[in-house]
Write an enzyme that holds these catalytic residues in place. Sequence first.
Site, PDB file in Angstrom:
ATOM      1  N   ASP A 179       0.850  -1.188   0.000  1.00  9.00           N
ATOM      2  CA  ASP A 179       0.000   0.000   0.000  1.00  9.00           C
ATOM      3  C   ASP A 179       0.884   1.237   0.000  1.00  9.00           C
ATOM      4  O   ASP A 179       2.086   1.177   0.262  1.00  9.00           O
ATOM      5  CB  ASP A 179      -0.939  -0.017   1.211  1.00  9.00           C
ATOM      6  CG  ASP A 179      -0.199  -0.165   2.528  1.00  9.00           C
ATOM      7  OD1 ASP A 179       0.524   0.781   2.903  1.00  9.00           O
ATOM      8  OD2 ASP A 179      -0.338  -1.207   3.199  1.00  9.00           O
ATOM      9  N   GLU A 225      22.790 -20.807 -19.057  1.00  7.61           N
ATOM     10  CA  GLU A 225      21.850 -19.998 -18.266  1.00  7.61           C
ATOM     11  C   GLU A 225      22.570 -18.799 -17.654  1.00  7.61           C
ATOM     12  O   GLU A 225      22.040 -17.694 -17.618  1.00  7.61           O
ATOM     13  CB  GLU A 225      21.209 -20.846 -17.163  1.00  7.61           C
ATOM     14  CG  GLU A 225      20.162 -21.813 -17.694  1.00  7.61           C
ATOM     15  CD  GLU A 225      19.665 -22.790 -16.645  1.00  7.61           C
ATOM     16  OE1 GLU A 225      18.514 -23.213 -16.750  1.00  7.61           O
ATOM     17  OE2 GLU A 225      20.443 -23.155 -15.731  1.00  7.61           O
TER      18      GLU A 225
END
Length: 726
Positions: free
Chosen positions: A532, A612
């Site tokens: 928030d 990777e």
Amino acid sequence: MIVIDKENRVFTLRTKNTTYQMKADQHNVLIHTYYGPRVGDSDLSYLVRYADRACAPNPPEAGLDRTYSLNTIPQEYSTCGVGDFRLPSIEVEYPDGSRAADLRLTDWEVERGKYELDGLPFFHGAEGSTLRLYLEDLAADLVVELTYGVFEDCDLITRSVEVHNYGKAPVRLCQCASLCLDFLRSDLDLITFNGCHLMERAPDRAPLRSGIQGVGSVRGTSSHQHNPFVVLCDRDANEDYGLCYGAMLLYSGNFQALVEASQYDNARLVMGINPCQFCWTLEPGQSFTAPEAALVCSPRGFGQMSRQFHRAIREHLIQDPHAGARRPVLINNWEATYFDFDADKLVDFAKTAAPLGVELLVMDDGWFGKRDDDNSGLGDWTVNQKKLPGGLEALVPRIQALGMSFGIWIEPEMISEDSDLYREHPDWALRIPGRTPARGRNQLVLDFSRPEIRQHVYGQIKAVLSSADIAYVKWDMNRSLSDVWSAALPAERQGEVYHRYVLGVYEILDQLRRDFPHILIEGCAGGGGRFDAGMLYYTPQIWCSDNTDAIDRLRIQYGTSFCYPVSAMGAHVSAVPNEANGRVTPLETRGTVAMSGTFGYEMDPNQTTPEEREAIKQQIAFFKEHYDLIQRGDYYRLTDPFANGPYTAWEQVAPDRREALVSLVSGTIHAAAPFLTLRLKGLDPQLTYQVNGGASYPGDALMNAGYPVPVMTGDYQSLQLHLTAL
Ligand code: DGJ
């Protein structure tokens, strides 16, 4: 800009694209006349109509005029008990047991710069301006101060409310909302952002129906379930079209956002602290400040509303030095090791990660006290010497020697029963006398409403943070509050504990920020359980969700983006199969999704293949090269991942529109795929853009005709298009 017509007592707030207006009417009632696309500053009270409506009470000042009723006029801050039967904003209980509030405008003030709040989060900035309106309840020596902040460029209007008791007796505030917004229409849709742990903030849209609808939290946090951000909009509003209003609350505890569509086709939004479990005693001479709320009205759809909120959060909510600073690419050990790590393992992570371009190593849960699983140790914030011999003083220089900075995880608000702190202070956990408190993740919650408890915990944490050069802190919080009762307050003040708890969290976060301004704090509550604007004031970024699966994240980040910017959303590339749902996605796709967040990795770099590692190196280099565009560019949602279309796409555009990045992730693949075109947004129609250094296309064509999406094979593929103006 604030324009006041003193004679007619009309107060107009002007932003770049919108106008907000109030007026003190003939009885000094503050009515809300208009909020919407920018219009002139003339008195808009002609919009308010009066009629004799049966059964509607008329205030004493109206005399025998039966057309004037508080129950039918649009009010700026709704009252209760005196004739308005719609949603109240304030409810006050007086010593005689009556519950009422009846407000009349008595005075006003304009100030340069945006007002600040003490002990609560707020938007800040000298370029803002402030209007204060004083409303008095003449029968009760109570003054309600409504304060407005205006940020013109962001179309942001903030609101805060302070209640002063100037009487001789205490009163009890049973409700004190931060925001009331009346509409002279109810043909609107309400959008709320809902979910659960691992699947937060999914937009849910429905037309207003007669009566009260809305969302809220009673969990002590803003919650995974509902977000303190809602949208009201035209029924046909979409990303680029239609009038919409976004309303946010800068608060991290129990909240409520309700909308009432009332009998004469009007609507009222009321947002603030949840009155459930709330009651605050105001002694004579005391004041209460409600959390700040903020509004953006967009005449041109959700996209513009979101971009204005993003900008306001980046420029006026996040505090320095982190507002403009580059955030580091991090690696966090949680999903790779859980509690099973030691100093050498972390150093091994850093050895592999640093050459790939990772800048910060975050040591997650398990470094302190007796903490080999999640059943013990919370509250004992001293380094576990078995895992980290020599403490952080020994470990941090080893990480720094590899060229990385170092961060740690903490969960200060919690206590394990199996901890030295609990053995010493069992009474420090929230509990109701005579009841055994409910455990959550096998832990209890410390009573952070009590200063001595939060200061004790903070003292321990401060010592740890002072013991070495710490660049980052992840502040976690892994359960909802229950058994809320504080030994420090008398029976009649127990309704204050939830709010005092939030104020306590804010106070410690502020202290942490002031003591260690250089430390970047990332908020977290079991992932996105406290995502928030209140937390963002103290923690410039928040872990968006414990769900790191790239495909689920498309939805979570999409919903979150309606209010919160990319730079606030914690997002990491993790290993596959994903721990939350078992899905396997390509590394490229995981990178594409995570880099539209704060970007980092949450996997064991030593378990990756050389190919990777090379791909990770390239991802990081790409992210760093386009950092400003990704983190500070204007954000456009191009498709809706909830629509189950063939792909999800979004775009960041540089403020000067000379550069853009389009990201696209496909869903499950089917043979004989149709040829798809993707229409871009926000480009300069006059410019020509080169895509990924290859072919060039006119901006107007890319936006109106589209870009041909290449046919992809395999599930969950991704594509990034970097556009540069020629
Ligand atoms: C919940 C967080 O969301 C995770 O990222 C991790 O930090 C764990 N807590 C640690 O307990």
